[in-house]
Design a protein around this motif. Structure first.
Motif, PDB file in Angstrom:
ATOM      1  N   ALA A  81       2.734  -4.926 -10.192  1.00 18.36           N
ATOM      2  CA  ALA A  81       2.722  -3.730 -11.033  1.00 18.36           C
ATOM      3  C   ALA A  81       4.049  -3.551 -11.759  1.00 18.36           C
ATOM      4  CB  ALA A  81       2.448  -2.494 -10.175  1.00 18.36           C
ATOM      5  N   PRO A  82       4.027  -2.891 -12.926  1.00 18.11           N
ATOM      6  CA  PRO A  82       5.279  -2.578 -13.621  1.00 18.11           C
ATOM      7  C   PRO A  82       6.130  -1.617 -12.800  1.00 18.11           C
ATOM      8  CG  PRO A  82       3.342  -2.220 -15.035  1.00 18.11           C
ATOM      9  CD  PRO A  82       2.844  -2.418 -13.643  1.00 18.11           C
ATOM     10  N   GLN A  83       7.399  -1.487 -13.163  1.00 22.29           N
ATOM     11  CA  GLN A  83       8.294  -0.564 -12.466  1.00 22.29           C
ATOM     12  C   GLN A  83       8.028   0.888 -12.837  1.00 22.29           C
ATOM     13  OE1 GLN A  83      10.604  -1.296  -9.978  1.00 22.29           O
ATOM     14  NE2 GLN A  83       9.406  -3.191 -10.069  1.00 22.29           N
ATOM     15  N   ASP A  84       7.377   1.104 -13.974  1.00 22.82           N
ATOM     16  CA  ASP A  84       7.085   2.462 -14.415  1.00 22.82           C
ATOM     17  C   ASP A  84       6.190   3.159 -13.386  1.00 22.82           C
ATOM     18  OD1 ASP A  84       6.929   4.493 -16.778  1.00 22.82           O
ATOM     19  OD2 ASP A  84       4.861   4.223 -16.108  1.00 22.82           O
ATOM     20  N   PRO A  85       6.574   4.348 -12.906  1.00 20.56           N
ATOM     21  CA  PRO A  85       5.811   4.992 -11.830  1.00 20.56           C
ATOM     22  C   PRO A  85       4.395   5.391 -12.242  1.00 20.56           C
ATOM     23  CG  PRO A  85       7.529   6.456 -12.656  1.00 20.56           C
ATOM     24  CD  PRO A  85       7.782   5.112 -13.250  1.00 20.56           C
ATOM     25  N   PHE A 133      -1.529   7.736   1.472  1.00 21.99           N
ATOM     26  CA  PHE A 133      -0.939   8.775   0.633  1.00 21.99           C
ATOM     27  C   PHE A 133       0.507   8.464   0.275  1.00 21.99           C
ATOM     28  CE2 PHE A 133      -4.379  11.553   2.425  1.00 21.99           C
ATOM     29  CZ  PHE A 133      -4.992  11.822   1.216  1.00 21.99           C
ATOM     30  N   THR A 134       1.201   7.693   1.124  1.00 23.90           N
ATOM     31  CA  THR A 134       2.590   7.362   0.797  1.00 23.90           C
ATOM     32  C   THR A 134       2.674   6.493  -0.450  1.00 23.90           C
ATOM     33  OG1 THR A 134       2.625   5.405   2.237  1.00 23.90           O
ATOM     34  CG2 THR A 134       3.296   7.505   3.214  1.00 23.90           C
ATOM     35  N   TYR A 135       1.635   5.685  -0.707  1.00 19.96           N
ATOM     36  CA  TYR A 135       1.625   4.870  -1.927  1.00 19.96           C
ATOM     37  C   TYR A 135       1.640   5.776  -3.165  1.00 19.96           C
ATOM     38  CZ  TYR A 135       0.280   0.835   0.933  1.00 19.96           C
ATOM     39  OH  TYR A 135       0.243  -0.166   1.872  1.00 19.96           O
ATOM     40  N   ILE A 136       0.898   6.873  -3.096  1.00 14.41           N
ATOM     41  CA  ILE A 136       0.821   7.808  -4.220  1.00 14.41           C
ATOM     42  C   ILE A 136       2.084   8.656  -4.283  1.00 14.41           C
ATOM     43  CG2 ILE A 136      -0.517   9.685  -5.263  1.00 14.41           C
ATOM     44  CD1 ILE A 136      -2.902   8.701  -3.533  1.00 14.41           C
ATOM     45  N   SER A 137       2.558   9.059  -3.122  1.00 15.62           N
ATOM     46  CA  SER A 137       3.682   9.987  -3.024  1.00 15.62           C
ATOM     47  C   SER A 137       4.958   9.434  -3.647  1.00 15.62           C
ATOM     48  CB  SER A 137       3.917  10.325  -1.552  1.00 15.62           C
ATOM     49  OG  SER A 137       5.009  11.176  -1.403  1.00 15.62           O
ATOM     50  N   ALA A 138       5.230   8.141  -3.449  1.00 15.57           N
ATOM     51  CA  ALA A 138       6.499   7.564  -3.914  1.00 15.57           C
ATOM     52  C   ALA A 138       6.657   7.633  -5.433  1.00 15.57           C
ATOM     53  CB  ALA A 138       6.632   6.131  -3.414  1.00 15.57           C
ATOM     54  N   PRO A 139       5.692   7.139  -6.231  1.00 10.33           N
ATOM     55  CA  PRO A 139       5.878   7.251  -7.679  1.00 10.33           C
ATOM     56  C   PRO A 139       5.825   8.688  -8.177  1.00 10.33           C
ATOM     57  CG  PRO A 139       3.767   6.207  -7.165  1.00 10.33           C
ATOM     58  CD  PRO A 139       4.523   6.299  -5.893  1.00 10.33           C
ATOM     59  N   LEU A 140       5.063   9.541  -7.505  1.00 11.68           N
ATOM     60  CA  LEU A 140       5.039  10.947  -7.918  1.00 11.68           C
ATOM     61  C   LEU A 140       6.403  11.598  -7.733  1.00 11.68           C
ATOM     62  CD1 LEU A 140       1.622  12.413  -6.687  1.00 11.68           C
ATOM     63  CD2 LEU A 140       2.393  12.049  -9.036  1.00 11.68           C
ATOM     64  N   ALA A 141       7.132  11.189  -6.714  1.00 11.80           N
ATOM     65  CA  ALA A 141       8.470  11.738  -6.498  1.00 11.80           C
ATOM     66  C   ALA A 141       9.415  11.365  -7.629  1.00 11.80           C
ATOM     67  CB  ALA A 141       9.027  11.242  -5.161  1.00 11.80           C
ATOM     68  N   VAL A 142       9.180  10.215  -8.259  1.00 13.48           N
ATOM     69  CA  VAL A 142       9.985   9.791  -9.405  1.00 13.48           C
ATOM     70  C   VAL A 142       9.586  10.577 -10.644  1.00 13.48           C
ATOM     71  CG1 VAL A 142      10.599   7.848 -10.889  1.00 13.48           C
ATOM     72  CG2 VAL A 142      10.281   7.487  -8.433  1.00 13.48           C
ATOM     73  N   ILE A 143       8.285  10.792 -10.806  1.00 17.35           N
ATOM     74  CA  ILE A 143       7.780  11.498 -11.988  1.00 17.35           C
ATOM     75  C   ILE A 143       8.124  12.981 -11.934  1.00 17.35           C
ATOM     76  CG2 ILE A 143       5.704  12.092 -13.311  1.00 17.35           C
ATOM     77  CD1 ILE A 143       4.417   9.541 -12.056  1.00 17.35           C
ATOM     78  N   PHE A 144       8.036  13.569 -10.738  1.00 20.36           N
ATOM     79  CA  PHE A 144       8.297  15.009 -10.565  1.00 20.36           C
ATOM     80  C   PHE A 144       9.370  15.209  -9.490  1.00 20.36           C
ATOM     81  CE2 PHE A 144       3.771  14.672 -11.791  1.00 20.36           C
ATOM     82  CZ  PHE A 144       3.811  15.374 -12.994  1.00 20.36           C
TER      83      PHE A 144
END
Length: 199
Positions: A81-85, A133-144
């Motif tokens: 996957a790209p680095q973009d969250p 859920f941790t898979y989803i949580s990590a990029p969301l923490a970057v976005i928000f």
């Protein structure tokens, strides 16, 4: 002697899990019956309840294995996957869709299992779910990054629920709400709005 009894019990447990896993994958959760399980396992019906409290416990064990397989698929998809969250979320969601389509009956069993009202799932089961859920949580923490922990947890579950709903409707042949060929595109359109909202 006690050691041999424990070995037989462990062997029966593993055999029942494998039979139940195959039955659910091939015919769905409603096809799982104690008498059929006992017949295929070569044991008495009562022996099943000596290993599992009830059939729900057996189904939860199978479902935990399904959650684990889903996690493996998501991990493999994320490797490229790209680095973009936001794009990571898109990749994960589309991997979720593929898993659901390729393992439809097992995937449905994750959400169709019945428990007594007010009865919580066991901790080991919740932990297996929580890993996803941790898979989803990590990029969301970057976005928000400014969301507090409670909002972050709610957002994680809300995002999962949104993707799950799209996949569920798309794979439900009785529903015309989401064309199955458009599921991945719809997922991407919804998730990429997260990037737009941050601009």
């Amino acid at each position: 002697m006690a050691g041999k009894v424990a070995e037989r019990r462990a062997a029966l447990r593993e055999n029942l899990v494998l039979i139940a896993e195959r039955t659910i994958a091939d015919h769905g959760l409603t096809a799982l019956r104690a008498r059929d399980l006992a017949s295929e396992a070569g044991c008495a019906v009562g022996a099943i309840y000596n290993v599992f409290g009830d059939l729900t416990d057996l189904v939860l064990t199978v479902n935990a294995r399904t959650f684990h397989r889903l996690g493996v698929d998501v991990t493999e998809a994320l490797a490229d996957a790209p680095q973009d969250p936001v794009e990571q979320l898109v990749v994960m969601a589309q991997a979720y869709h593929r898993f659901a389509a390729e393992n439809h009956q097992s995937w449905r069993a994750l959400f169709d299992v019945e428990r007594a009202p007010g009865e919580a799932a066991p901790d080991w089961y919740l932990e297996e779910m929580g890993r996803l859920f941790t898979y989803i949580s990590a990029p969301l923490a970057v976005i928000f990054p400014d969301r507090d922990s409670q909002e972050h947890a709610l957002l994680t579950r809300a995002l999962f629920s949104s993707v799950h709903g799209i996949v569920l409707l798309g794979l439900d042949e009785a529903s015309a709400g989401v064309p199955s060929d458009d599921i991945d595109r719809m997922i991407a359109l919804v998730l990429r709005q997260l990037a737009v909202s941050q601009e």
